[in-house]
Design a protein around this motif. Structure first.
Motif, PDB file in Angstrom:
ATOM      1  N   GLU A   1      12.116   2.810 -20.093  1.00  0.00           N
ATOM      2  CA  GLU A   1      12.996   2.046 -19.212  1.00  0.00           C
ATOM      3  C   GLU A   1      14.488   2.218 -19.549  1.00  0.00           C
ATOM      4  O   GLU A   1      15.289   2.484 -18.681  1.00  0.00           O
ATOM      5  N   MET A   2      14.844   2.027 -20.796  1.00  0.00           N
ATOM      6  CA  MET A   2      16.259   2.075 -21.162  1.00  0.00           C
ATOM      7  C   MET A   2      16.431   2.810 -22.488  1.00  0.00           C
ATOM      8  O   MET A   2      15.722   2.544 -23.447  1.00  0.00           O
TER       9      MET A   2
ATOM     10  N   LEU B   1      13.115  -3.349 -13.416  1.00  0.00           N
ATOM     11  CA  LEU B   1      12.131  -2.489 -14.066  1.00  0.00           C
ATOM     12  C   LEU B   1      10.925  -3.255 -14.595  1.00  0.00           C
ATOM     13  O   LEU B   1       9.865  -2.686 -14.775  1.00  0.00           O
TER      14      LEU B   1
ATOM     15  N   GLY C   1      15.604   3.784 -11.336  1.00  0.00           N
ATOM     16  CA  GLY C   1      16.271   2.651 -11.969  1.00  0.00           C
ATOM     17  C   GLY C   1      16.309   2.690 -13.485  1.00  0.00           C
ATOM     18  O   GLY C   1      16.812   1.768 -14.134  1.00  0.00           O
ATOM     19  N   LYS C   2      15.776   3.741 -14.101  1.00  0.00           N
ATOM     20  CA  LYS C   2      15.901   3.865 -15.554  1.00  0.00           C
ATOM     21  C   LYS C   2      17.376   4.020 -15.924  1.00  0.00           C
ATOM     22  O   LYS C   2      18.161   4.568 -15.147  1.00  0.00           O
ATOM     23  N   GLN C   3      17.719   3.556 -17.097  1.00  0.00           N
ATOM     24  CA  GLN C   3      19.112   3.603 -17.522  1.00  0.00           C
ATOM     25  C   GLN C   3      19.230   4.179 -18.930  1.00  0.00           C
ATOM     26  O   GLN C   3      18.343   4.015 -19.754  1.00  0.00           O
ATOM     27  N   CYS C   4      20.354   4.831 -19.163  1.00  0.00           N
ATOM     28  CA  CYS C   4      20.629   5.368 -20.498  1.00  0.00           C
ATOM     29  C   CYS C   4      22.106   5.188 -20.801  1.00  0.00           C
ATOM     30  O   CYS C   4      22.952   5.492 -19.965  1.00  0.00           O
ATOM     31  N   THR C   5      22.422   4.671 -21.978  1.00  0.00           N
ATOM     32  CA  THR C   5      23.821   4.638 -22.409  1.00  0.00           C
ATOM     33  C   THR C   5      24.009   5.588 -23.574  1.00  0.00           C
ATOM     34  O   THR C   5      23.138   5.722 -24.438  1.00  0.00           O
TER      35      THR C   5
ATOM     36  N   LEU D   1      13.664   1.904 -25.144  1.00  0.00           N
ATOM     37  CA  LEU D   1      12.904   0.698 -24.800  1.00  0.00           C
ATOM     38  C   LEU D   1      11.926   1.050 -23.688  1.00  0.00           C
ATOM     39  O   LEU D   1      12.311   1.652 -22.682  1.00  0.00           O
TER      40      LEU D   1
ATOM     41  N   SER E   1      19.141  -2.779 -12.573  1.00  0.00           N
ATOM     42  CA  SER E   1      17.950  -2.408 -11.808  1.00  0.00           C
ATOM     43  C   SER E   1      16.815  -3.372 -12.118  1.00  0.00           C
ATOM     44  O   SER E   1      16.946  -4.242 -12.973  1.00  0.00           O
TER      45      SER E   1
ATOM     46  N   GLU F   1      17.446   5.213 -29.400  1.00  0.00           N
ATOM     47  CA  GLU F   1      16.550   4.062 -29.265  1.00  0.00           C
ATOM     48  C   GLU F   1      16.035   4.024 -27.839  1.00  0.00           C
ATOM     49  O   GLU F   1      16.808   4.100 -26.895  1.00  0.00           O
TER      50      GLU F   1
ATOM     51  N   ASN G   1      23.083  -2.452 -17.909  1.00  0.00           N
ATOM     52  CA  ASN G   1      24.029  -1.953 -18.899  1.00  0.00           C
ATOM     53  C   ASN G   1      25.429  -2.196 -18.381  1.00  0.00           C
ATOM     54  O   ASN G   1      25.722  -1.912 -17.213  1.00  0.00           O
TER      55      ASN G   1
ATOM     56  N   THR H   1      19.228   4.133 -25.504  1.00  0.00           N
ATOM     57  CA  THR H   1      20.551   3.995 -26.112  1.00  0.00           C
ATOM     58  C   THR H   1      20.726   5.130 -27.102  1.00  0.00           C
ATOM     59  O   THR H   1      19.968   5.233 -28.064  1.00  0.00           O
TER      60      THR H   1
END
Lengths: 330, 330, 330, 330
Positions: free
Chosen positions: B144-145, A197, B220-224, B242, A195, B240, A212, B147
């Protein structure tokens, strides 16, 4: 024995390699090729080497090896030219942004039985090498899951992004190579989410700044890669590997190893901000490995195939973003 | 004012909640319900409370709130019974392993206008709360991201795995809730890769022991999320985040804060190994938050809806593993 | 402008300085002087410099500066000879083991108006420089208390200890200089406790291997120095400074920045083990500072007076051990 | 078996012990004695205990043990009264500020064959206990050198300082006890430097706020103690022990285990600021050890002799400051 070098391109990365070559006691810098006379002159003066044209270098008897530091779209042509000229070739990644062009160039390298090393500097970073050594010594048992965190301090300029091939071919490509290096098994599926951002302009250019990636192998090993084009605290480069018996992680490198404390708590300096500073030792080590392979007539530590595989993974990631599904590699 | 509690179930988690209730100065433990007489007797003796049947508790005038610590397949029924009985209900996750059953129970809670808190202990861990506070104070700008690394020291016994609903409903469910809590935005797509790496028996039972999940939101935010049922060095629980202006991470908790050094280098003790020890403070904090919401007549900090959403994410993850594609949520 | 160097002595430390000089773009190595022909030849071949006698160097027109890397008992004579010869002189600490001899040599340096830098490498270590910069920027307010921990990985050989002048003149002398550098005020009292804990042979030689020193200044600032000739985990070099507003500390440097974990806990590699590896950057920085002072005609960053003061503190420490009382300096 | 307690004094430290006693399943709080009715009432209400006078407690059949939390100048008298009354006695340090008064009280304790534990909370801190266990397990070989860093976040009020006995009797006394505990050998010489750096008023009161102490034993072991009444970053409590085979250190405890990062670098919260919060677990552990010794009829883990020895070291430190020489203990 001394390996005699010419460097093609006197830009930023060319200068890094000039320093690496001249500080290596088994190497000597013979010539620099560079269209901008001032830049050529500066390198020649600093290291006491000749200025020659690329074609002159290709036919120079006193040059054993070349380091290609020219713009990406010239890499494949130069690899072919110098493979045919019988020189050992070191080329910064990528060989080319198109898989077919890479394959064509590698076919010629193979036909000429030429020595080609593709520069993946991570593999030569002292801390990452120590991590790899810990794995190879069996310290963590069998590798099972890898987490790679790779964040740039800031995005490159729009001009660069336009010709970069996009985040996966330009930035993640290093992480794809690290994943292959550490998994010890080829990657079978690639899923990527991406994406925009940090800066809408990056989206306008058709690229992403945040991604990711999940990689899996046939035996079920997994690797995640986390990328961002922005990290306010510096150039964030971490690897963590979980194995059956333990874990090993490479930590970041700060500007200085000091700790401050005050009413607000404890403070440490930000990370080294620039890839050339962060990977100074890696650049020196990769030239040393190139020289050692030439001297020993041994296979190159990172090959054209490594460059091709990493590029194929980048293309698979792009397709995965388009389809929102995992892409299976052959 | 003192909130008067009964605890349903005197097993491991029931005892944890008994301790949390009795050490809370705004709460009092009135009764325990437990089919095994010895276990009931032990709690009653230790904390000076009555032993009553579940039905007796439902009609007890001197009980304001219940904590459901019985086996998972009884949760939904008990939630309904005590919602109808006018008691405030605290239920350990999950409400049920089936989405429809959860929805039915929540409908009754809503119809009865009952107070229901679903226990997601991570949200009440002091370090995770400090991380959340740092985000809320704007320390890292826009999220934003994310983990999330969540690894158990070892897999639960096969008997437990059989009835657990699988790794996503049993283990990742906590991480799904953390992701929702920290992203500040509902999750739109779920991709999951899962495999069996630590113990083939887990595969025989139809479950996985190793998983990576990628979540994305509409913006568009992401998470793993990285999960494993095995980490030799202890219970690995890290987050974590970001953001646009920085990063915040919650670190692990070791058995002791000491550092040893010898010829082999520097050594620190392994992590706390057991979830009840690791989250001791979180269990006390979540009961305190439950009591505070009852006293203030305020909404519960974690609700039945949170339980439902996390379960839906678990189901989406399972579907993603089957289809090797991202699953879009409504 | 290029400063033209000769190095006196091609031993271990001479080679370190040869590398520092030749990698400095503002310096050039013209000649090496060394009684052992093989050692001289090796340096001459590696760096392409002449081999000359010490007397030839003293009269060489093409030499601006010398680095004295010969045995300690020749330092004072050589400083005098080259001060008279009009060369800029860099001398590794100590100038001499006897205070009177140092004073005599410095008198000649002064009479000749010669440039003399005494090498205290700690002041040029990047991390210690960052610590000093933090103090100078006011990050911790007024300096109040300093703790210096300095432990060698292992004791030097008995042959070395015999001529070393003892632990205070050989090892602590660096810490005395660091204390003066950071306190920003001359030291008024010295107390030292010393014992033999790691090897009885050191005691037989009349020396100590373990020492604690407390320094105070007129305004009441305090500094402790902790020394040991043995640290199994490597070369332990730490500084911590407490100020009125906060604290700043320089941390150790490990062999690699990796973290391993297993059932026994978390593990990091030992510290860099050898002073030349640990202080590689410091040696380069100190030659660069010497060159810069020569070019600018500026005062040397570390002077003969610094060498004298540190030696006087070492003598005071020895007297303190004998008398079990603090010794007051003039 | 349950040990039945009375607590003498309902101030800050009395409340800490009330919590420790009531949360211990082998103990019961029977009574509180406190001249201020409100304070007494508060404890009585919170823990459901009686309010009794000190004399009533001394003759209460239902009290086995007392915890003395009254002002320092009453400690010795109360120890004597309750030793004679046949109660087990726990007294917070110090027994008295005068060595002779301590000796007299201990003589009566011995004559009555009474059980007396003097509270040195450091010995019961989980991290310090882990450090001690590592030493006892032989992890670092023979203990050689100890560094204790102990800094208060800020000075106590002038009213307190006036009656505190000064920094060595009030603050360093804990570190003296830790030194004895870890050295495994009695201390032979004491040197102390002290000054006023944080607040001139402390000097006006005849006290110091900054001190360094060097202790040595007959076999040559050494220990340094660094004290300050001011540390902007919180309550700094560290111990480091160097042994023949390695090193072990206990680290500080922060407010939260989180790490933040931004353009200025990496940040962690300050340390826990208040001794009661920092040593919460230690207070609970020391009461548990007291109860266990009573139940087992075993010697107390920290005795009147420990209290006396620490006080003698404090007096020696004061004399050393006056004489600027090391003081030798018998």
């Amino acid at each position: 024995m001394t390996t005699r070098f010419a460097i093609l391109g006197a830009g930023r990365i060319g200068q890094v390699h000039a320093r690496a070559v001249t500080s290596n006691t088994a190497a000597r810098l013979v010539a620099i090729a560079e269209p901008f006379a001032d830049a050529a002159q500066k390198v020649a003066a600093q290291y006491g080497c000749d200025i020659r044209s690329i074609d002159e270098i290709a036919t120079s008897d006193d040059v054993d090896a070349v380091v290609i530091c020219t713009p990406t779209d010239t890499h494949a042509d130069l690899i072919e030219q110098f493979a045919r000229a019988g020189k050992a070739v070191f080329c910064e990644k990528p060989v080319d942004l198109a898989v077919d062009r890479v394959k064509a160039a590698l076919a010629i390298v193979e036909a000429e039985n030429a020595a080609l090393m593709v520069g993946f500097n991570r593999r030569f970073d002292p801390d990452f090498m120590a991590l790899k050594a810990a794995i190879d010594e069996g310290r963590i048992g069998d590798v099972e899951m890898i987490t790679i965190t790779s964040r740039d301090p800031g995005a490159p300029p729009a001009e660069y992004i336009k010709v970069s091939g996009g985040i996966f071919r330009d930035m993640t490509i290093h992480d794809f190579d690290v994943a292959r290096w550490l998994l010890g098994e080829e990657i079978k599926t690639v899923y990527a989410a991406a994406s925009v951002l940090t800066d809408p302009e990056i989206g306008t250019l058709g690229d992403y700044d945040s991604a990711n990636v999940v990689l899996t192998t046939a035996s079920g090993k997994q690797c995640t890669i986390t990328n961002s084009r922005r990290a306010s605290y510096g150039y964030d480069q971490r690897i963590e590997v979980l194995g059956s018996k333990g874990m090993v992680a490479a930590k970041n490198t700060a500007e200085a190893n000091i700790l401050m404390a005050d009413e607000a708590g404890f403070h440490e300096p930000p990370l080294l901000n620039f890839f050339m500073t962060r990977y100074t030792a890696a650049y020196a080590n990769e030239i040393a490995a190139f020289v050692a392979s030439i001297e020993d007539g041994a296979p190159m530590p990172t090959t054209g195939k490594d460059g091709l595989k990493a590029l194929e993974l980048a293309e698979a990631a792009l397709e995965s973003v388009r389809t929102a599904a995992a892409v299976t590699l052959d």
